[in-house]
Design a protein around this motif. Structure first.
Motif, PDB file in Angstrom:
ATOM      1  N   UNK A   1       0.823  -1.191   0.000  1.00 46.22           N
ATOM      2  CA  UNK A   1       0.000   0.000   0.000  1.00 46.22           C
ATOM      3  C   UNK A   1       0.865   1.251   0.000  1.00 46.22           C
ATOM      4  N   UNK A   2       0.374   2.277  -0.652  1.00 44.67           N
ATOM      5  CA  UNK A   2       1.046   3.568  -0.671  1.00 44.67           C
ATOM      6  C   UNK A   2       0.019   4.606  -0.283  1.00 44.67           C
ATOM      7  N   UNK A   3       0.029   5.037   0.958  1.00 40.88           N
ATOM      8  CA  UNK A   3      -0.954   5.990   1.442  1.00 40.88           C
ATOM      9  C   UNK A   3      -0.344   7.375   1.438  1.00 40.88           C
ATOM     10  N   UNK A   4      -0.984   8.291   0.768  1.00 39.41           N
ATOM     11  CA  UNK A   4      -0.501   9.663   0.679  1.00 39.41           C
ATOM     12  C   UNK A   4      -1.306  10.535   1.634  1.00 39.41           C
ATOM     13  N   UNK A   5      -0.603  11.277   2.485  1.00 41.48           N
ATOM     14  CA  UNK A   5      -1.276  12.174   3.418  1.00 41.48           C
ATOM     15  C   UNK A   5      -2.083  13.227   2.678  1.00 41.48           C
ATOM     16  N   UNK A   6      -1.609  13.641   1.503  1.00 38.09           N
ATOM     17  CA  UNK A   6      -2.309  14.675   0.738  1.00 38.09           C
ATOM     18  C   UNK A   6      -3.719  14.232   0.357  1.00 38.09           C
ATOM     19  N   UNK A   7      -3.917  12.947   0.096  1.00 36.64           N
ATOM     20  CA  UNK A   7      -5.248  12.462  -0.281  1.00 36.64           C
ATOM     21  C   UNK A   7      -6.185  12.508   0.922  1.00 36.64           C
TER      22      UNK A   7
ATOM     23  N   UNK B   1      -8.312  17.735  -9.907  1.00 34.61           N
ATOM     24  CA  UNK B   1      -6.906  17.463 -10.207  1.00 34.61           C
ATOM     25  C   UNK B   1      -6.025  18.615  -9.734  1.00 34.61           C
ATOM     26  N   UNK B   2      -6.465  19.855  -9.949  1.00 32.27           N
ATOM     27  CA  UNK B   2      -5.678  21.011  -9.517  1.00 32.27           C
ATOM     28  C   UNK B   2      -5.563  21.060  -7.991  1.00 32.27           C
ATOM     29  N   UNK B   3      -6.650  20.768  -7.302  1.00 29.98           N
ATOM     30  CA  UNK B   3      -6.596  20.740  -5.838  1.00 29.98           C
ATOM     31  C   UNK B   3      -5.672  19.630  -5.339  1.00 29.98           C
ATOM     32  N   UNK B   4      -5.776  18.464  -5.960  1.00 28.84           N
ATOM     33  CA  UNK B   4      -4.905  17.358  -5.570  1.00 28.84           C
ATOM     34  C   UNK B   4      -3.440  17.716  -5.823  1.00 28.84           C
TER      35      UNK B   4
ATOM     36  N   UNK C   1       6.670  18.722   2.228  1.00 30.61           N
ATOM     37  CA  UNK C   1       6.690  18.153   3.578  1.00 30.61           C
ATOM     38  C   UNK C   1       6.171  19.108   4.656  1.00 30.61           C
ATOM     39  N   UNK C   2       5.171  19.929   4.304  1.00 27.64           N
ATOM     40  CA  UNK C   2       4.523  20.805   5.291  1.00 27.64           C
ATOM     41  C   UNK C   2       3.277  20.078   5.810  1.00 27.64           C
ATOM     42  N   UNK C   3       3.474  19.241   6.813  1.00 31.92           N
ATOM     43  CA  UNK C   3       2.437  18.290   7.198  1.00 31.92           C
ATOM     44  C   UNK C   3       1.657  18.664   8.446  1.00 31.92           C
ATOM     45  N   UNK C   4       2.114  19.668   9.192  1.00 30.20           N
ATOM     46  CA  UNK C   4       1.426  19.984  10.436  1.00 30.20           C
ATOM     47  C   UNK C   4      -0.011  20.415  10.190  1.00 30.20           C
ATOM     48  N   UNK C   5      -0.210  21.375   9.288  1.00 30.02           N
ATOM     49  CA  UNK C   5      -1.557  21.851   8.988  1.00 30.02           C
ATOM     50  C   UNK C   5      -2.392  20.764   8.324  1.00 30.02           C
ATOM     51  N   UNK C   6      -1.706  19.881   7.558  1.00 32.02           N
ATOM     52  CA  UNK C   6      -2.430  18.836   6.841  1.00 32.02           C
ATOM     53  C   UNK C   6      -3.085  17.852   7.795  1.00 32.02           C
ATOM     54  N   UNK C   7      -2.476  17.656   8.966  1.00 28.12           N
ATOM     55  CA  UNK C   7      -3.034  16.711   9.937  1.00 28.12           C
ATOM     56  C   UNK C   7      -4.416  17.142  10.389  1.00 28.12           C
TER      57      UNK C   7
ATOM     58  N   UNK D   1     -10.574  13.591   7.205  1.00 23.53           N
ATOM     59  CA  UNK D   1     -10.645  12.747   6.022  1.00 23.53           C
ATOM     60  C   UNK D   1     -10.538  11.267   6.285  1.00 23.53           C
ATOM     61  N   UNK D   2      -9.892  10.883   7.390  1.00 24.62           N
ATOM     62  CA  UNK D   2      -9.694   9.462   7.652  1.00 24.62           C
ATOM     63  C   UNK D   2     -10.892   8.817   8.346  1.00 24.62           C
ATOM     64  N   UNK D   3     -11.899   9.622   8.683  1.00 23.92           N
ATOM     65  CA  UNK D   3     -13.151   9.077   9.224  1.00 23.92           C
ATOM     66  C   UNK D   3     -14.340   9.738   8.530  1.00 23.92           C
ATOM     67  N   UNK D   4     -14.283   9.764   7.210  1.00 21.79           N
ATOM     68  CA  UNK D   4     -15.278  10.513   6.444  1.00 21.79           C
ATOM     69  C   UNK D   4     -16.694   9.957   6.589  1.00 21.79           C
TER      70      UNK D   4
END
Length: 380
Positions: free
Chosen positions: A13-19, A291-294, A305-311, A317-320
Motif C-alpha cells: 500500500x502507498x498511502x498519501x497524506x495529501x489524499x 486534479x488542480x486541488x490534488x 513536507x509541510x504536514x502539520x496543517x495537513x493533519x 478525512x480518515x473518518x469521512x
C-alpha cells in the motif's frame, strides 16, 4: 470511508497524506465551514467574504459554484485511491479475488443503506412502505460510482477503461441532446423536461427528493458520475508510477487539470454544466478542479513536507463516513449552543455565527481527533 486500499496486500500500500487531507478539506465544508463566509462578511463587510458565501451555495440550475465540487471531488478521490491500490483480480489467488469481490458488493450495499439513513428517508416512520423510502442518495451514488470503477479496474484492461470513460461522456451527451422519450429529452435540459425525468419516473423505486419529478441523485446521472471515479483511477495510477519524479508529476497534473477545465467549459456552451443532470461538461470541469486541488495538496504536503496543517484535515478525512453520517444524525448546532450559548448571546452580530459554527466545527473535530489518536477508523 474506505477508498479501495483494502484491495492489495498491506505491505504494498502507498498511502498519501495529501489524499486524506484533501478528503478532509472537502468534508470540512459539510461540517459547517461553509457558514463562516457569511458570518465574516457581516463582521468585515469585505466583498471577498460575500463572494465566498455565494460560492457556498449550490447553483440554482445551470452553472458551477465551489459548493458544487464537494460531491464530485469525493468521488474523484475514491477513484484516486483505487488507482493507487487496486489491480486486476486475475493477479490474486482465487479465494483472495473472491473475497475482494465480496467486499465490493458489501461496500456498495452498505453505502446505499447508509444513504437512506442519512436522508431520514423512511417516510412516515418504520415500518415504512417502499413507496415512502427515498433510495437515491449521495452515499448511494458514491457507492455505485466506486463499485463500477472497481469492476472495470478488476476485470478489464486500461485501454478498455479509457474507452468506457470516453464512451459514457459522449453517449450521455447524445442521449440527453438528441433522444426523445415521450415528452422528455431531445435537447431539453430543464428540471421538468430532461430525459432524466423519464427515467426517474419509470424506474427509480420509492420516493424522489421532495417528491420532485427529477431526483438530484436520480438514476441516469449515476452513469456519468462513474467517470469522475474512473478519471480519479487514471490520476492515481499515473501518480504512483511517477512518484520518483515529483516535478514532472506536478507539472503534468497541473496541465491535465487545466486542459480538463478548458474542455469542460468549452463543452458547456452546447451541453450546459449542470450538477443535477451531472452532464459530461460538469464531469470534466469538476475533475479539472479536483486534479488542480490534488496537485496543490500533493505539492505542499508530500513534496514540500509541510504536514502539520495537513493533519488537521487528515483527522477529518480518515473518518469521512462518521463525518457525513454525523452531520445528519446529530444536531451539532444545538450542542454548540448549549456549550457556548453564553458567549453567543453577548457577542455582536456576525460574531454570534462565528462562535456558533466555529463551536460546531471544534466539537466535531475533537470527536474525530479522539478517534484518530486511538487509530479508530470506521470504514465500509
Amino acid at each position: 470511508m474506505s477508498q479501495g486500499q483494502e484491495t492489495i496486500p498491506s505491505e504494498k500500500k502507498k498511502r498519501l497524506l495529501s489524499i486524506d487531507a484533501l478528503r478532509g478539506f472537502d468534508m470540512f465544508w459539510i461540517l459547517g465551514g461553509e457558514k463562516l463566509f457569511a458570518a465574516f462578511f457581516i463582521i468585515t463587510g469585505w466583498s471577498f467574504f460575500h463572494w465566498g458565501a455565494e460560492q457556498m451555495e449550490h447553483s440554482v440550475w445551470h452553472g458551477f459554484t465551489a459548493y458544487d465540487l464537494i460531491f464530485p471531488l469525493f468521488i474523484f478521490l475514491s477513484g484516486v485511491s483505487l488507482g493507487i491500490a487496486a489491480k486486476p483480480l486475475s493477479s490474486y489467488p482465487p479465494e483472495k479475488a473472491k473475497s475482494i469481490l465480496h467486499h465490493g458488493f458489501k461496500r456498495l450495499a452498505l453505502l446505499i443503506l447508509f444513504g437512506v439513513i442519512y436522508n431520514h428517508a423512511w417516510g412516515r416512520g418504520i415500518p415504512a412502505s417502499v413507496e415512502d423510502i427515498r433510495f437515491a442518495s449521495v452515499l448511494g451514488r458514491i457507492g455505485i460510482s466506486w463499485f463500477v470503477a472497481a469492476l472495470l479496474v478488476w476485470y478489464v484492461s486500461e485501454r478498455t477503461q479509457w474507452i468506457v470513460a470516453i464512451g459514457i461522456l459522449v453517449g450521455y451527451w447524445i442521449l440527453l441532446s438528441f433522444v426523445t422519450l415521450g415528452q422528455y429529452g431531445g435537447g431539453d435540459f430543464t428540471a421538468s423536461g430532461a430525459i432524466n425525468v423519464w427515467f426517474d419516473q419509470h424506474f427509480l423505486p420509492g420516493a424522489t427528493y421532495r417528491n420532485l419529478p427529477l431526483d438530484p441523485e436520480g438514476l441516469l446521472s449515476n452513469v456519468t458520475s462513474i467517470v469522475n471515479a474512473l478519471l480519479g483511477v487514471f490520476v492515481g495510477r499515473y501518480m504512483i508510477k511517477h512518484m520518483q519524479q515529483p516535478k514532472k508529476l506536478i507539472s503534468s497534473l497541473a496541465m491535465v487539470g487545466l486542459l480538463l477545465l478548458a474542455a469542460g467549459y468549452a463543452w458547456g456552451v452546447i451541453f450546459p454544466i449542470n450538477k443535477t443532470l451531472w452532464t459530461s461538461s460538469f464531469v470534466l470541469v469538476t475533475v479539472g478542479y479536483s486534479v488542480l486541488l490534488l496537485t496543490l495538496f500533493y505539492t505542499l504536503i508530500d513534496v514540500m513536507n509541510t504536514k502539520l496543517w495537513a493533519t488537521f484535515f487528515a483527522v477529518i478525512g480518515m473518518n469521512s463516513i462518521i463525518v457525513y453520517l454525523g452531520s445528519s444524525l446529530i444536531n451539532w448546532g444545538y450542542t454548540s449552543k448549549s456549550l457556548f450559548g453564553g458567549f453567543i448571546s453577548v457577542a455582536p452580530a456576525g460574531w454570534q455565527d462565528v462562535i456558533l459554527y466555529g463551536g460546531m466545527l471544534l466539537l466535531q473535530w475533537l470527536v474525530l481527533y479522539w478517534l484518530y489518536c486511538r487509530k479508530i477508523f470506521v470504514k465500509v
